[in-house]
Design an enzyme around this catalytic site. Structure first.
Site, PDB file in Angstrom:
ATOM      1  CB  SER A  83      36.656  40.214  45.142  1.00 17.62           C
ATOM      2  OG  SER A  83      35.554  39.656  44.434  1.00 17.62           O
ATOM      3  CE1 TYR A 114      39.919  39.564  40.953  1.00 15.94           C
ATOM      4  CE2 TYR A 114      37.892  38.614  41.824  1.00 15.94           C
ATOM      5  CZ  TYR A 114      38.679  39.721  41.552  1.00 15.94           C
ATOM      6  OH  TYR A 114      38.227  40.975  41.885  1.00 15.94           O
TER       7      TYR A 114
END
Length: 246
Positions: free
Chosen positions: A141, A155
């Site tokens: 990501s 995250y």
């Protein structure tokens, strides 16, 4: 000629589903890994079959070693030796500041995003090393380098770990003929935002993205497909950012 057999974890929705469909178009037989929605997984598998490839759905929690073993065992039994792996399964947890987060959410995020990727990569490496070739693509990501303060630093931290894994494993497995790369999506218009409690997030963040829009799952799938392909034969240990410039 032996068929390409690729396992896609988290393949029932979003980026994973788009990747399954795209890989089928490129000639891969696809194992659709999923956790909860069997109907959605079967819909993806049917799309793969319509593209002329074979497909099987396997329910697996990638953070559980026995599930990962079964995922690969079913793949080999029904489709043949696994030649590719897309580590796509992931969770964000609820949005918010780290100080306000629930330890149970933190544990689950680490278990799925990092431990799950490690377990699947470990299992794939064993199969691929014995054969002398294979491709692994991790879904990271853009958060790994942005940090995502106020949203999900937990995250982001797991995805930074995935980037480190990508680099290290590429160096470890390169001599065995195995390539390991990653894609780092930015804001992609999928249901993951709604599941995290912020369904309007892609639209709201569009103005902060240089291309002024959220990405589409198919755009990430295209990058994954390239990394899986012979056209990327000299690419390993790299993270391809697909983030609209963010």
């Amino acid at each position: 000629m032996k068929r390409l057999v690729t396992v896609v974890t988290g393949g029932s929705r979003g980026i994973g589903a788009a990747t399954c469909r795209r890989l089928a178009e490129d000639g891969h037989d696809v194992v659709v890994g999923y956790l909860r929605d069997a109907d959605a997984a079967e819909d993806v598998a049917e799309a793969v079959r319509r593209a002329g490839a074979r497909s099987v759905c396997v329910r697996a929690d990638t953070s559980v070693e026995a599930d990962v073993e079964r995922l690969f065992a079913v793949a080999e039994k029904q489709l043949g030796p696994v030649t590719g792996l897309v580590n796509n399964a992931g969770v964000t947890g609820p949005f918010g500041r780290l100080a306000d987060s629930d330890p149970a959410d933190l544990r689950r995020i680490v278990e799925v995003n990092l431990l799950g990727t490690l377990l699947c990569s470990r299992r794939a490496a064993r199969v691929m090393t014995a054969r002398g070739n294979g491709v692994i693509v991790n879904v990271s990501s853009a958060a790994a380098t942005l940090g995502s303060p106020g949203d999900y630093v937990h995250y982001a931290a797991t995805k930074a770990a995935v980037d480190a894994l990508t680099l290290g494993l590429a160096k470890e497995l390169g001599p065995d003929g195995i390539r390991v790369n990653a894609v780092a999506p930015g804001v992609i218009d999928t249901e993951i935002h709604a599941r995290s409690g912020d369904p309007d997030r892609p639209e709201r963040l569009a103005a902060s993205i240089p291309l002024r829009r959220a990405g589409r799952p198919e755009e990430v799938a295209a990058a994954i497909a390239w990394l899986m392909s012979p056209e990327a034969s000299y690419a390993t240990g790299t993270v391809v950012r697909v983030s609209g410039g963010r």
